[in-house]
Motif scaffolding. Sequence first.
Motif, PDB file in Angstrom:
ATOM      1  N   ALA A  34     -11.823 100.638  80.633  1.00 10.95           N
ATOM      2  CA  ALA A  34     -12.122  99.307  79.859  1.00 10.95           C
ATOM      3  C   ALA A  34     -11.836  99.513  78.684  1.00 10.95           C
ATOM      4  CB  ALA A  34     -13.537  99.067  80.369  1.00 10.95           C
ATOM      5  N   PRO A  35     -11.864  98.343  77.680  1.00 11.08           N
ATOM      6  CA  PRO A  35     -11.615  98.605  76.435  1.00 11.08           C
ATOM      7  C   PRO A  35     -12.697  99.566  75.734  1.00 11.08           C
ATOM      8  CG  PRO A  35     -11.935  96.313  76.984  1.00 11.08           C
ATOM      9  CD  PRO A  35     -12.185  97.205  78.353  1.00 11.08           C
ATOM     10  N   GLU A  36     -13.721  99.725  75.931  1.00 10.90           N
ATOM     11  CA  GLU A  36     -14.645 100.705  75.506  1.00 10.90           C
ATOM     12  C   GLU A  36     -14.474 102.211  76.049  1.00 10.90           C
ATOM     13  OE1 GLU A  36     -17.002  99.193  79.154  1.00 10.90           O
ATOM     14  OE2 GLU A  36     -15.612  98.172  77.515  1.00 10.90           O
ATOM     15  N   SER A  64      -4.966  93.569  79.923  1.00 10.19           N
ATOM     16  CA  SER A  64      -3.943  93.826  78.745  1.00 10.19           C
ATOM     17  C   SER A  64      -3.879  94.990  78.527  1.00 10.19           C
ATOM     18  CB  SER A  64      -4.002  92.497  77.841  1.00 10.19           C
ATOM     19  OG  SER A  64      -5.222  92.849  77.137  1.00 10.19           O
ATOM     20  N   GLY A  65      -2.760  95.539  78.299  1.00 12.39           N
ATOM     21  CA  GLY A  65      -2.699  96.928  77.606  1.00 12.39           C
ATOM     22  C   GLY A  65      -2.287  97.939  78.744  1.00 12.39           C
ATOM     23  N   GLY A  66      -2.927  99.063  78.724  1.00 10.93           N
ATOM     24  CA  GLY A  66      -2.519  99.954  80.055  1.00 10.93           C
ATOM     25  C   GLY A  66      -1.963 101.341  79.339  1.00 10.93           C
ATOM     26  N   PHE A  67      -1.114 101.802  80.294  1.00 12.82           N
ATOM     27  CA  PHE A  67      -0.599 103.188  79.991  1.00 12.82           C
ATOM     28  C   PHE A  67       0.501 103.028  78.879  1.00 12.82           C
ATOM     29  CE2 PHE A  67       2.236 106.637  80.996  1.00 12.82           C
ATOM     30  CZ  PHE A  67       1.177 107.774  80.996  1.00 12.82           C
ATOM     31  N   PHE A  68       0.576 104.165  77.974  1.00 12.36           N
ATOM     32  CA  PHE A  68       1.729 104.240  77.043  1.00 12.36           C
ATOM     33  C   PHE A  68       1.898 105.691  77.139  1.00 12.36           C
ATOM     34  CE2 PHE A  68      -1.918 104.576  74.509  1.00 12.36           C
ATOM     35  CZ  PHE A  68      -1.798 105.484  73.474  1.00 12.36           C
ATOM     36  N   ILE A  69       3.404 106.097  76.528  1.00 10.47           N
ATOM     37  CA  ILE A  69       3.832 107.300  76.276  1.00 10.47           C
ATOM     38  C   ILE A  69       4.071 107.274  74.849  1.00 10.47           C
ATOM     39  CG2 ILE A  69       5.597 109.110  76.655  1.00 10.47           C
ATOM     40  CD1 ILE A  69       5.579 108.355  79.512  1.00 10.47           C
ATOM     41  N   GLU A  70       3.706 108.076  74.023  1.00 10.20           N
ATOM     42  CA  GLU A  70       3.727 108.084  72.607  1.00 10.20           C
ATOM     43  C   GLU A  70       5.615 107.984  72.222  1.00 10.20           C
ATOM     44  OE1 GLU A  70       2.169 107.390  68.816  1.00 10.20           O
ATOM     45  OE2 GLU A  70       1.173 107.786  70.583  1.00 10.20           O
ATOM     46  N   ASP A  71       6.036 107.244  71.258  1.00 12.19           N
ATOM     47  CA  ASP A  71       7.360 107.125  70.822  1.00 12.19           C
ATOM     48  C   ASP A  71       8.280 106.830  72.091  1.00 12.19           C
ATOM     49  OD1 ASP A  71       6.679 109.785  68.624  1.00 12.19           O
ATOM     50  OD2 ASP A  71       6.657 107.795  68.105  1.00 12.19           O
ATOM     51  N   SER A  72       7.887 106.456  73.109  1.00  5.81           N
ATOM     52  CA  SER A  72       8.623 106.084  74.142  1.00  5.81           C
ATOM     53  C   SER A  72       9.463 104.875  73.727  1.00  5.81           C
ATOM     54  CB  SER A  72       7.898 105.398  75.381  1.00  5.81           C
ATOM     55  OG  SER A  72       8.533 104.843  76.423  1.00  5.81           O
ATOM     56  N   THR A  76       9.676  99.646  77.664  1.00  7.36           N
ATOM     57  CA  THR A  76       8.276  99.351  77.068  1.00  7.36           C
ATOM     58  C   THR A  76       8.264  97.992  76.502  1.00  7.36           C
ATOM     59  OG1 THR A  76       8.847 100.338  74.911  1.00  7.36           O
ATOM     60  CG2 THR A  76       7.745 101.726  76.255  1.00  7.36           C
ATOM     61  N   ASP A  77       7.163  97.404  76.165  1.00 11.34           N
ATOM     62  CA  ASP A  77       7.139  96.008  75.635  1.00 11.34           C
ATOM     63  C   ASP A  77       6.571  96.313  74.225  1.00 11.34           C
ATOM     64  OD1 ASP A  77       4.427  96.895  75.046  1.00 11.34           O
ATOM     65  OD2 ASP A  77       3.485  95.238  76.418  1.00 11.34           O
ATOM     66  N   ASP A  78       6.673  95.376  73.398  1.00  9.88           N
ATOM     67  CA  ASP A  78       6.387  95.319  71.928  1.00  9.88           C
ATOM     68  C   ASP A  78       5.582  96.273  71.382  1.00  9.88           C
ATOM     69  OD1 ASP A  78       7.309  91.770  71.542  1.00  9.88           O
ATOM     70  OD2 ASP A  78       8.388  93.787  71.909  1.00  9.88           O
ATOM     71  N   GLU A  79       4.434  96.528  72.262  1.00 11.57           N
ATOM     72  CA  GLU A  79       3.330  97.657  71.877  1.00 11.57           C
ATOM     73  C   GLU A  79       3.408  99.022  72.245  1.00 11.57           C
ATOM     74  OE1 GLU A  79      -0.641  95.979  71.624  1.00 11.57           O
ATOM     75  OE2 GLU A  79       0.249  93.891  71.963  1.00 11.57           O
ATOM     76  N   GLY A  99      -1.318 108.407  76.882  1.00 12.52           N
ATOM     77  CA  GLY A  99      -2.820 107.478  76.608  1.00 12.52           C
ATOM     78  C   GLY A  99      -2.855 106.232  77.388  1.00 12.52           C
ATOM     79  N   ILE A 100      -4.074 105.928  77.463  1.00  9.20           N
ATOM     80  CA  ILE A 100      -4.467 104.465  78.267  1.00  9.20           C
ATOM     81  C   ILE A 100      -5.088 103.621  77.014  1.00  9.20           C
ATOM     82  CG2 ILE A 100      -5.610 103.313  79.617  1.00  9.20           C
ATOM     83  CD1 ILE A 100      -5.368 105.811  81.455  1.00  9.20           C
ATOM     84  N   ARG A 101      -4.768 102.439  76.787  1.00 12.50           N
ATOM     85  CA  ARG A 101      -5.462 101.498  75.786  1.00 12.50           C
ATOM     86  C   ARG A 101      -5.721 100.248  76.502  1.00 12.50           C
ATOM     87  NH1 ARG A 101      -2.154 101.650  71.579  1.00 12.50           N
ATOM     88  NH2 ARG A 101      -3.306 103.533  70.809  1.00 12.50           N
ATOM     89  N   VAL A 102      -6.750  99.947  76.690  1.00 19.19           N
ATOM     90  CA  VAL A 102      -6.947  98.321  77.634  1.00 19.19           C
ATOM     91  C   VAL A 102      -7.828  97.466  76.541  1.00 19.19           C
ATOM     92  CG1 VAL A 102      -8.224  97.391  79.293  1.00 19.19           C
ATOM     93  CG2 VAL A 102      -7.228  99.503  79.703  1.00 19.19           C
ATOM     94  N   LYS A 103      -7.002  96.415  76.220  1.00 19.20           N
ATOM     95  CA  LYS A 103      -7.469  95.411  75.397  1.00 19.20           C
ATOM     96  C   LYS A 103      -8.510  94.568  76.057  1.00 19.20           C
ATOM     97  CE  LYS A 103      -3.395  95.402  72.509  1.00 19.20           C
ATOM     98  NZ  LYS A 103      -2.312  94.724  72.068  1.00 19.20           N
ATOM     99  N   GLN A 104      -8.362  93.910  77.015  1.00 17.96           N
ATOM    100  CA  GLN A 104      -9.262  92.985  77.840  1.00 17.96           C
ATOM    101  C   GLN A 104      -8.802  93.481  79.606  1.00 17.96           C
ATOM    102  OE1 GLN A 104      -7.448  89.412  76.853  1.00 17.96           O
ATOM    103  NE2 GLN A 104      -9.155  88.803  75.794  1.00 17.96           N
ATOM    104  N   GLY A 105     -10.057  93.312  80.312  1.00 18.40           N
ATOM    105  CA  GLY A 105     -10.163  93.495  81.465  1.00 18.40           C
ATOM    106  C   GLY A 105     -10.506  94.967  81.869  1.00 18.40           C
ATOM    107  N   CYS A 106     -10.029  95.374  83.108  1.00 22.97           N
ATOM    108  CA  CYS A 106     -10.112  96.865  83.416  1.00 22.97           C
ATOM    109  C   CYS A 106      -8.616  97.120  84.165  1.00 22.97           C
ATOM    110  CB  CYS A 106     -11.046  97.192  84.613  1.00 22.97           C
ATOM    111  SG  CYS A 106     -12.797  96.663  83.776  1.00 22.97           S
TER     112      CYS A 106
END
Length: 111
Positions: A34-36, A64-72, A76-79, A99-106
């Motif tokens: 979750a965001p926190e 919104s958000g989710g899983f990312f790979i640094e410098d991918s 990928t989308d814009d973020e 990492g995982i970054r969630v902006k809204q929701g779970c």
Amino acid sequence: VLDPFVGQRLLPYVRELFGKPDLQVACCLLRRTAPEHELKRQVPQDGAAYATAVISLGGPADSSGGFFIEDSRRSTDDEGFLPLAEGDTVVYRHDTVQGIRVKQGCWWSIV
């Protein structure tokens, strides 16, 4: 429930992908983010595992958000988030900055 998928599809794929025929599954966990509870690995910390698989249990409507790979640079989308739908799986090596970054929701996943 996961045994047929992991044993018959995922594990053979990961073994072939990394050229490591002796890889075994060490553990499996259900993760809620979750965001926190954001998670980012500045320095890769999957040292106990040669590779990790993350299976998304939701889609864009759940968070919104989710899983990312640094410098991918691919898929990928814009973020920088990988656009994962329910059931999509990401496999990465222990030294991948991710990492995982969630902006809204779970965001739910199986790791």
